[in-house]
Design an enzyme around this catalytic site. Structure first.
Site, short mmCIF file in Angstrom:
data_model
loop_
_atom_site.label_atom_id
_atom_site.label_comp_id
_atom_site.label_asym_id
_atom_site.label_seq_id
_atom_site.Cartn_x
_atom_site.Cartn_y
_atom_site.Cartn_z
N LEU A 54 0.82 -1.22 0.00
CA LEU A 54 0.00 0.00 0.00
C LEU A 54 0.85 1.26 0.00
CD1 LEU A 54 -2.69 -1.00 2.63
CD2 LEU A 54 -3.05 -0.73 0.20
N ASP B 84 1.76 14.70 14.87
CA ASP B 84 1.90 14.63 13.42
C ASP B 84 0.54 14.42 12.76
OD1 ASP B 84 3.29 14.87 11.09
OD2 ASP B 84 3.95 12.78 11.03
#
Ligand SMILES: *[C@@H]1O[C@H](CO)[C@@H](O)[C@H](O)[C@H]1NC(C)=O
Ligand SMILES: *[C@@H]1O[C@H](CO)[C@@H](O)[C@H](O)[C@H]1NC(C)=O
Ligand SMILES: *[C@@H]1O[C@H](CO)[C@@H](O)[C@H](O)[C@H]1NC(C)=O
Ligand SMILES: *[C@@H]1O[C@H](CO)[C@@H](O)[C@H](O)[C@H]1NC(C)=O
Ligand SMILES: *[C@@H]1O[C@H](CO)[C@@H](O)[C@H](O)[C@H]1NC(C)=O
Ligand SMILES: *[C@@H]1O[C@H](CO)[C@@H](O)[C@H](O)[C@H]1NC(C)=O
Ligand SMILES: *[C@@H]1O[C@H](CO)[C@@H](O)[C@H](O)[C@H]1NC(C)=O
Ligand SMILES: *[C@@H]1O[C@H](CO)[C@@H](O)[C@H](O)[C@H]1NC(C)=O
Ligand SMILES: *[C@@H]1O[C@H](CO)[C@@H](O)[C@H](O)[C@H]1NC(C)=O
Ligand SMILES: *[C@@H]1O[C@H](CO)[C@@H](O)[C@H](O)[C@H]1NC(C)=O
Length: 845
Positions: free
Chosen positions: A533, A652
């Site tokens: 992915l 983040d």
């Protein structure tokens, strides 16, 4: 005359400008002309203007300011300490070629003082960079100035100026503040370059060092990593036997910038934003407590993210515990064990700002190895390090006295090797199984988490009435030592942990879902490329399907993590306990030999950024979905910040870290990965970038200071991105504004609906969109204290009746965001959602 905006003054200025001030037709004053109070020189492109001005105390000065800018911002003052008492003054060029200012009585009150023997026809000229120069007229392109104002700065450094020393003549160029905002006379604060040892800049206030930039490491000043990352800023140091100068660079995205020391003792760096016609403060210092020079005393180390901010370096104890407890760290730390020259060892500290280098020994050509040897042989040497970090680190710096003003960073900084008694180094090595000495604050935080976890484990096990004597012993140990303070307790628990828990049996009994390697290999088709992915800093992500049909996402972590399996499992377990519908669910892990994998739920729609920023796909997201995504992220973040057992700061949050399920429900991902990694990881593939530029709050990017409010800032950026369908990072609306700046401008112009992404233009509710933009802008406000906490964000989003506060100026409005230099963006592999992640557990609940 105030340096800040004042409408009254503004009017006065325009009035003056239109009725009295007349430029002497050009940028040049010849030796036959003179300049009086109602005349000015303008630079060729009308950027700067030079002339007379007065303050509220009706003293008169000559100086340079930005021409036709709304606030009269002065960059230079000639006679700052010898003002004219009235407007009756005359500036002219003397026959000997010097520039003089005469008062009413025709006596010289200021002079450029240079004496050049033969000058023919000197002229005074104001250049477009703000430099006022005396040159010989015929030599138009001559840059051999007879005299230039750039050599005599007042409180401002402009690009092209320099700060430092001519070592031959021992003439120093330094920058000194105004006395007050309205008084240009020499103030108490200045910053100057220190060339002793390794070059650095000190900020002084009333004869006290208050801030140090950290020594120049070849790229930037070690203590202000942000200076290097502010939008391709290429400051320079030129140092040899004859000179030592610092050259501030311009900020490329703004063609006008300045670095000043203000009257209250701060260094500030500003860039001019053309579209908003205002100055934007891009950096200032001191900003956080750790910025204060020597905040932690000798052998103390400061970490803005720790609590308390100061720690003793390993091998050292607090000298004055009473003062220390009162948060007075000035006495610092003392050695636990005296050195024994010949038998000592070195302890490596990573990612630190090197201590004060004024009296160090420096050799630019020695290697680290030679450096170590030399330090070892010299009984007075207390520490050593590379001089610069360029080319993998070169040169040698050696300290022979106490180490002052060290700072701990998570990313920047460099390695420092401290001399300790051999026994202290051995102890440190033993005590930090898999961990490191650096960043003790964060480690302590993690240790707290582990401790709580272990307590949980103990309770769990006791409930199961297992007779595990050894564990009970640990338990009593803890109680016995609890009055010794948290840290001692934690060390012991941690130690017991590695000693007592390391057998597989106990782990399995904790119902931690563990997958066998072959199961995962089968599920992912042997980690085939077709199943991949994405790839990021921590490893590769594969899609998989278990035999029962369950789809999974497998994060195969890079193998170089130095962490022990036990710790890894502990940490995974603590992440696994976090459950919320807006967080990605961790199913379990797989540990076999060097392999470490995390098994997550698979989400059909991948990451938010893959749809939001894709022109072909973004119409899939209508307004109700977007609103649902915004609210979902807010709830997930609220859980991390306030509702889970630990306070977790994601650090983040960004579009690529939000995954979408089949119904487009958002799930925050990567909220636990960072802790799983040893901080010392050096594998080049896994070099961790803390946070992502474009989402980082100013105080985090500048001072390394993070809190729940830095996540709130990132959330605000994300909200504006979701509404506009545009990336904050890399967004260039009008050359110099980023998305935040653009949204802020539209907000002020009352045209905020222009922000809406056309792909859902027919599905939105005006009041909801405006509410969301308002919330977004409140979250990205520059000042930490202005930003709301997540509970109020969730409330504001959900209530249609709550009156929302008016947003104030957002942080970071420039088009290119700090840090977005080529080197750092190269380090940011943006794929799927597996890149740079950091999470910190600040405290246990
Ligand atoms: C400048 O001031 C002097 C004396 O006050 C006056 O004579 C002169 O006309 C003024 N010049 C301009 C251009 O206003
Ligand atoms: C400068 O002096 C004039 C009078 O000469 C006064 O009206 C004005 O307020 C002064 N400017 C400032 C900034 O004080
Ligand atoms: C300035 O002072 C000189 C000498 O006293 C005088 O001659 C002149 O007229 C004055 N100029 C103005 C503009 O006041
Ligand atoms: C010029 O020199 C004189 C005497 O040497 C000194 O008092 C004055 O401060 C100097 N001025 C400047 C602007 O350096
Ligand atoms: C000075 O520079 C200008 C433009 O940079 C150039 O056109 C001109 O020829 C130069 N003159 C001399 C004398 O070098
Ligand atoms: C700076 O940029 C602005 C807009 O891009 C332009 O109008 C201006 O002339 C430039 N100024 C200088 C000094 O180059
Ligand atoms: C000096 O700079 C600091 C930091 O930017 C700021 O907080 C302070 O208000 C400034 N002082 C003045 C007098 O402008
Ligand atoms: C901090 O401690 C030092 C030494 O113990 C002492 O001299 C100083 O006054 C203390 N500072 C404060 C603010 O109490
Ligand atoms: C430390 O080293 C410096 C430079 O090598 C030297 O001048 C100084 O005397 C030394 N100090 C001590 C205490 O050894
Ligand atoms: C620096 O170290 C190198 C290699 O050890 C040596 O050759 C050189 O003489 C040293 N230079 C100075 C200034 O000490």
């Amino acid at each position: 005359m105030k340096r800040s905006t004042s409408a009254k003054f503004h009017i006065y200025f325009i009035f003056c400008a239109s009725f009295f001030i007349s430029a002497i037709s050009s940028d040049t004053l010849t030796s036959s002309q003179s300049l009086v109070y109602n005349q000015t020189l303008a630079s060729p492109k009308n950027v700067f203007e030079f002339g007379f001005f007065n303050t509220t105390s009706s003293k008169w000065y000559i100086g340079i300011w930005y021409k036709d800018f709304p606030d009269k911002t002065f960059v230079w003052v000639a006679n700052r300490d010898t003002p004219l008492q009235n407007s009756n003054g005359t500036l002219k060029i003397q026959d000997d070629g010097s520039l003089i200012l005469l008062n009413q009585e025709s006596s010289i009150i200021w002079s450029s003082n240079q004496t050049v023997s033969s000058v023919s026809n000197p002229v005074l000229r104001l250049l477009d960079n703000g430099n006022l120069v005396l040159i010989e007229e015929q030599e138009k392109n001559n840059t051999n100035y007879i005299w230039q104002s750039f050599d005599h700065p007042t409180d401002t450094l402009l690009p092209g100026m320099k700060l430092g020393w001519n070592l031959d003549t021992r003439v120093e160029i330094r920058v000194t503040s105004w006395k007050s905002q309205d008084d240009p006379s020499t103030g108490d604060c200045y910053f100057s370059l220190d060339f002793h040892g390794v070059t650095d800049i000190y900020l002084w206030n009333k004869q006290q060092r208050v801030f140090r930039t950290g020594s120049w490491n070849g790229k930037t000043f070690g203590g202000v990593p942000i200076l290097n990352t502010i939008a391709e800023l290429n400051d320079e140091i030129v140092a040899d036997n004859h000179q030592a100068y610092y050259y501030p660079a311009g900020l490329l995205q703004s063609n006008l910038s300045r670095l000043i020391v203000n009257s209250t003792g701060s260094i500030e760096r500003y860039a001019w934003i053309w579209s908003t016609k205002s100055w934007s403060k891009v950096w200032f210092a001191p900003a956080v407590d750790c910025d204060h020079y020597g905040a932690c005393g000798p052998f103390g180390i400061c970490d803005a993210n720790a609590f308390p901010i100061c720690e003793c370096v390993t091998g050292f104890d607090v000298k004055n515990q009473r003062q220390w407890d009162l948060r007075n760290f000035s006495d610092g730390c003392v050695r636990k064990t005296e050195l024994e020259c010949g038998k000592d060892k070195f302890l490596q500290l990573k990612a630190v700002q090197l201590p004060d280098t004024r009296n160090v020994f420096v050799n630019k050509s020695m290697t680290l190895f030679e450096c170590e040897k030399m330090c070892l042989d010299d009984c007075s040497c207390t520490a050593y390090a590379n001089e610069v970090i360029t080319n993998g680190g070169t040169g040698c710096v050696m300290w022979n006295y106490s180490l002052v003003d060290m700072r701990q960073f998570s990313e920047a900084g460099q390695d420092l090797f401290i001399r300790l008694a051999a026994s202290d180094v051995d102890e440190a090595d033993a005590g930090s199984a898999g961990g490191s000495q650096k960043n003790a604050g964060k480690i302590a935080g993690i240790t707290i988490a582990i401790a709580i976890l272990i307590l949980g484990v103990i309770i769990f096990i006791l409930r199961k009435r297992r007779k595990l004597k050894r564990i009970q012993k640990v338990n009593t140990n803890q109680r016995g030592h609890s009055d010794k303070g948290q840290k001692t307790l934690l060390h012991e628990v941690k130690f017991s942990n590695s000693g007592e828990y390391s057998d597989e049996r106990n782990i399995d009994e904790l119902e931690l879902p563990q997958f066998e390697f072959h199961v995962i290999a089968d599920a992912t088709n042997c980690f085939s490329l077709a199943n991949k992915l994405g790839e990021g800093g921590f490893g590769t992500v594969y899609k998989g399907r278990l035999v029962d049909g369950q789809e999974i996402a497998v994060k195969r972590l890079s193998t170089s993590s130095g962490q022990g399996n036990v710790e890894f499992k502990n940490e995974v377990r603590s992440i696994a306990k976090l459950q919320h519908r807006n967080l990605v669910r961790l199913f379990g892990c797989c540990i076999e030999k060097d392999e470490k994998m995390l098994i997550y739920e698979y989400l059909e729609n991948n990451s938010l950024d893959s749809i939001l920023f894709d022109q072909a796909k973004n119409s899939k997201l209508d307004w109700p979905m977007r609103f649902n995504i915004i609210c979902g992220i807010a709830k997930g973040l609220l859980y991390l910040h306030h509702d889970s057992r630990f306070r977790i700061i994601h650090r983040d949050l960004k579009a690529s870290n939000v995954l979408l399920d089949r119904e487009m429900n958002p799930k925050i991902s990567d909220f636990g990965i960072a802790r799983i990694f040893d901080k010392d990881q050096t594998h080049s593939n896994t070099k961790r970038v803390v946070g992502t530029y474009g989402y980082m709050s100013p105080e985090y990017a500048m001072g390394g200071y993070f809190s729940v409010k830095s996540d709130v800032f990132s959330f605000g950026v994300l909200v504006l991105e979701i509404i506009s369908g545009m990336k904050n990072r890399g967004f260039h609306f009008s050359d110099d504004l980023n998305l935040l700046g653009h949204a802020w401008r539209l907000w002020n112009e009352g045209k905020v609906l222009e922000l809406i992404d056309s792909s859902y233009a027919d599905s939105y509710s005006e009041s909801e969109v405006i509410r969301c933009i308002n919330v977004g802008l409140i979250c990205v406000q520059e000042k930490i204290e202005d930003r709301p906490t997540m509970p109020s964000v969730v409330m504001m989003l959900n209530s249609e009746t709550t009156m929302l506060p008016q947003p104030k100026h957002p942080g970071f409005v420039l088009g290119r965001n700090p840090g977005e230099s080529d080197s750092s963006s190269a380090r940011q592999e943006e794929s799927h959602s597996i890149n740079q992640v950091t999470v910190t557990i600040v405290n246990g609940r």
